[in-house]
Design a protein around this motif. Sequence first.
Motif, PDB file in Angstrom:
ATOM      1  N   GLY A  98       0.814  -1.211   0.000  1.00 21.26           N
ATOM      2  CA  GLY A  98       0.000   0.000   0.000  1.00 21.26           C
ATOM      3  C   GLY A  98       0.844   1.255   0.000  1.00 21.26           C
ATOM      4  O   GLY A  98       0.538   2.234  -0.705  1.00 21.26           O
ATOM      5  N   ASN A  99       1.925   1.237   0.765  1.00 22.12           N
ATOM      6  CA  ASN A  99       2.824   2.402   0.796  1.00 22.12           C
ATOM      7  C   ASN A  99       3.436   2.669  -0.584  1.00 22.12           C
ATOM      8  O   ASN A  99       3.571   3.825  -1.004  1.00 22.12           O
ATOM      9  CB  ASN A  99       3.945   2.166   1.813  1.00 22.12           C
ATOM     10  N   LYS A 100       3.799   1.587  -1.238  1.00 19.91           N
ATOM     11  CA  LYS A 100       4.389   1.732  -2.581  1.00 19.91           C
ATOM     12  C   LYS A 100       3.381   2.346  -3.560  1.00 19.91           C
ATOM     13  O   LYS A 100       3.703   3.249  -4.332  1.00 19.91           O
ATOM     14  CB  LYS A 100       4.869   0.368  -3.082  1.00 19.91           C
ATOM     15  N   LEU A 101       2.143   1.848  -3.500  1.00 20.20           N
ATOM     16  CA  LEU A 101       1.099   2.362  -4.386  1.00 20.20           C
ATOM     17  C   LEU A 101       0.779   3.825  -4.052  1.00 20.20           C
ATOM     18  O   LEU A 101       0.525   4.623  -4.956  1.00 20.20           O
ATOM     19  CB  LEU A 101      -0.163   1.501  -4.251  1.00 20.20           C
ATOM     20  N   PHE A 102       0.816   4.172  -2.787  1.00 17.90           N
ATOM     21  CA  PHE A 102       0.575   5.562  -2.392  1.00 17.90           C
ATOM     22  C   PHE A 102       1.648   6.468  -2.990  1.00 17.90           C
ATOM     23  O   PHE A 102       1.356   7.555  -3.501  1.00 17.90           O
ATOM     24  CB  PHE A 102       0.567   5.687  -0.865  1.00 17.90           C
ATOM     25  N   GLY A 103       2.895   6.016  -2.917  1.00 18.65           N
ATOM     26  CA  GLY A 103       3.991   6.795  -3.494  1.00 18.65           C
ATOM     27  C   GLY A 103       3.864   6.976  -4.994  1.00 18.65           C
ATOM     28  O   GLY A 103       4.357   7.965  -5.552  1.00 18.65           O
ATOM     29  N   GLU A 104       3.170   6.042  -5.646  1.00 18.49           N
ATOM     30  CA  GLU A 104       2.958   6.138  -7.096  1.00 18.49           C
ATOM     31  C   GLU A 104       1.694   6.917  -7.450  1.00 18.49           C
ATOM     32  O   GLU A 104       1.351   7.066  -8.617  1.00 18.49           O
ATOM     33  CB  GLU A 104       2.866   4.725  -7.688  1.00 18.49           C
ATOM     34  N   GLY A 105       0.998   7.402  -6.408  1.00 17.14           N
ATOM     35  CA  GLY A 105      -0.224   8.168  -6.643  1.00 17.14           C
ATOM     36  C   GLY A 105      -1.446   7.311  -6.930  1.00 17.14           C
ATOM     37  O   GLY A 105      -2.486   7.828  -7.343  1.00 17.14           O
ATOM     38  N   LYS A 106      -1.345   6.002  -6.691  1.00 12.61           N
ATOM     39  CA  LYS A 106      -2.471   5.089  -6.930  1.00 12.61           C
ATOM     40  C   LYS A 106      -3.218   4.898  -5.603  1.00 12.61           C
ATOM     41  O   LYS A 106      -3.093   3.878  -4.931  1.00 12.61           O
ATOM     42  CB  LYS A 106      -1.959   3.755  -7.473  1.00 12.61           C
ATOM     43  N   TYR A 107      -4.008   5.895  -5.261  1.00 13.35           N
ATOM     44  CA  TYR A 107      -4.607   5.955  -3.921  1.00 13.35           C
ATOM     45  C   TYR A 107      -5.705   4.917  -3.722  1.00 13.35           C
ATOM     46  O   TYR A 107      -5.803   4.328  -2.633  1.00 13.35           O
ATOM     47  CB  TYR A 107      -5.132   7.362  -3.662  1.00 13.35           C
ATOM     48  N   GLU A 108      -6.520   4.677  -4.717  1.00 13.99           N
ATOM     49  CA  GLU A 108      -7.575   3.670  -4.585  1.00 13.99           C
ATOM     50  C   GLU A 108      -6.965   2.287  -4.376  1.00 13.99           C
ATOM     51  O   GLU A 108      -7.427   1.511  -3.521  1.00 13.99           O
ATOM     52  CB  GLU A 108      -8.477   3.666  -5.826  1.00 13.99           C
ATOM     53  N   GLU A 109      -5.936   1.971  -5.174  1.00 15.27           N
ATOM     54  CA  GLU A 109      -5.273   0.676  -5.030  1.00 15.27           C
ATOM     55  C   GLU A 109      -4.578   0.562  -3.684  1.00 15.27           C
ATOM     56  O   GLU A 109      -4.568  -0.512  -3.060  1.00 15.27           O
ATOM     57  CB  GLU A 109      -4.258   0.465  -6.158  1.00 15.27           C
ATOM     58  N   ALA A 110      -4.021   1.668  -3.237  1.00 17.32           N
ATOM     59  CA  ALA A 110      -3.359   1.661  -1.928  1.00 17.32           C
ATOM     60  C   ALA A 110      -4.363   1.377  -0.816  1.00 17.32           C
ATOM     61  O   ALA A 110      -4.080   0.607   0.112  1.00 17.32           O
ATOM     62  CB  ALA A 110      -2.669   3.002  -1.684  1.00 17.32           C
ATOM     63  N   ILE A 111      -5.542   1.977  -0.913  1.00 20.81           N
ATOM     64  CA  ILE A 111      -6.586   1.733   0.092  1.00 20.81           C
ATOM     65  C   ILE A 111      -6.945   0.248   0.134  1.00 20.81           C
ATOM     66  O   ILE A 111      -7.141  -0.328   1.215  1.00 20.81           O
ATOM     67  CB  ILE A 111      -7.840   2.593  -0.216  1.00 20.81           C
ATOM     68  N   SER A 112      -7.015  -0.389  -1.029  1.00 26.61           N
ATOM     69  CA  SER A 112      -7.336  -1.820  -1.084  1.00 26.61           C
ATOM     70  C   SER A 112      -6.287  -2.645  -0.345  1.00 26.61           C
ATOM     71  O   SER A 112      -6.622  -3.610   0.363  1.00 26.61           O
ATOM     72  CB  SER A 112      -7.439  -2.280  -2.543  1.00 26.61           C
ATOM     73  N   GLU A 113      -5.026  -2.282  -0.498  1.00 24.03           N
ATOM     74  CA  GLU A 113      -3.960  -3.018   0.194  1.00 24.03           C
ATOM     75  C   GLU A 113      -4.015  -2.784   1.698  1.00 24.03           C
ATOM     76  O   GLU A 113      -3.818  -3.719   2.488  1.00 24.03           O
ATOM     77  CB  GLU A 113      -2.589  -2.600  -0.354  1.00 24.03           C
ATOM     78  N   TYR A 114      -4.302  -1.553   2.112  1.00 22.09           N
ATOM     79  CA  TYR A 114      -4.423  -1.275   3.546  1.00 22.09           C
ATOM     80  C   TYR A 114      -5.618  -2.022   4.134  1.00 22.09           C
ATOM     81  O   TYR A 114      -5.547  -2.540   5.266  1.00 22.09           O
ATOM     82  CB  TYR A 114      -4.568   0.227   3.793  1.00 22.09           C
ATOM     83  N   ASP A 115      -6.712  -2.091   3.374  1.00 21.24           N
ATOM     84  CA  ASP A 115      -7.872  -2.858   3.835  1.00 21.24           C
ATOM     85  C   ASP A 115      -7.525  -4.335   3.973  1.00 21.24           C
ATOM     86  O   ASP A 115      -7.950  -5.004   4.928  1.00 21.24           O
ATOM     87  CB  ASP A 115      -9.042  -2.697   2.850  1.00 21.24           C
ATOM     88  N   ARG A 116      -6.754  -4.854   3.016  1.00 21.81           N
ATOM     89  CA  ARG A 116      -6.346  -6.262   3.075  1.00 21.81           C
ATOM     90  C   ARG A 116      -5.481  -6.520   4.308  1.00 21.81           C
ATOM     91  O   ARG A 116      -5.640  -7.531   5.004  1.00 21.81           O
ATOM     92  CB  ARG A 116      -5.583  -6.643   1.798  1.00 21.81           C
ATOM     93  N   ALA A 117      -4.595  -5.585   4.589  1.00 22.85           N
ATOM     94  CA  ALA A 117      -3.740  -5.723   5.773  1.00 22.85           C
ATOM     95  C   ALA A 117      -4.582  -5.740   7.050  1.00 22.85           C
ATOM     96  O   ALA A 117      -4.330  -6.549   7.960  1.00 22.85           O
ATOM     97  CB  ALA A 117      -2.732  -4.582   5.819  1.00 22.85           C
TER      98      ALA A 117
END
Length: 263
Positions: A98-117
């Motif tokens: 999620g942190n990696k996706l956030f750094g790439e500006g992919k906020y929706e995808e990052a939220i999905s990873e944080y939810d999975r965690a």
Amino acid sequence: MVRIEMEEHQDEVPNPPNPSASAKTTTDSSSGPSTSNASKNPSDGYETASDGELGDSADECQENPDQHSEQGERIATISEDEIKEKALAEANNAKLAGNKLFGEGKYEEAISEYDRALNIAPDVPVAVELRSICNANRGACFLKLEKYDDTIKACSKAIELNPAYVKALSRRGEAHEKLEHFEEAINDMKKILELDSSNDQAKKTIRRLEPLAEQKREKMKEEMIGKLKDMGNSLLGRFGMSVDNFKAVKDPNTGSYSISFQR
């Protein structure tokens, strides 16, 4: 030469041995007199265990149910701990993704990873920090997406898990400001100063928001008075009057108000 003869019966239970006839000793012409102590030394002949020894050995071989139960519980505990450790590791990997996706500006995808965690993380004390961070990071994503209500909810969960989480307080305060919740934003900044009195950003935010909060209070007061006037006029209008016929006069000595009627 001494010869010891013993009788063994496989199908019958032997009678108790007779000490006087427990062994037969014979001697040759060259062996000398018979030795009665030969039957008393097990090392000199066929050794068998006594009844007492058999009893002790049997007791040692019996299974102990309590011991097996303890071993089973220990194995179950170890397995459960291993499962929780594995789940915690997987949750941490999802957070890093999620942190990696956030750094790439992919906020929706990052939220999905944080939810999975958050879904994977076990309910154990060592996972509290991870869950708090994931909620705060979700708040950061929602802030970037301008979903301020969701930011407030996510950061509030992070703060519940870690009341001293300055970043979560800061993000929630920013979301409150965006929604013109100036009082709530100021409260979050004050909490930050309680944790870190040298936080200049929180001090500047408070100075900037206090006038806005005062303006909002006055505006809300005027709106409330206006609504009350409308309600009063609707009632007094039946009698040919309005709230403008009533005026509040302040007593300079007591500070109290009196209502006077004017036509």
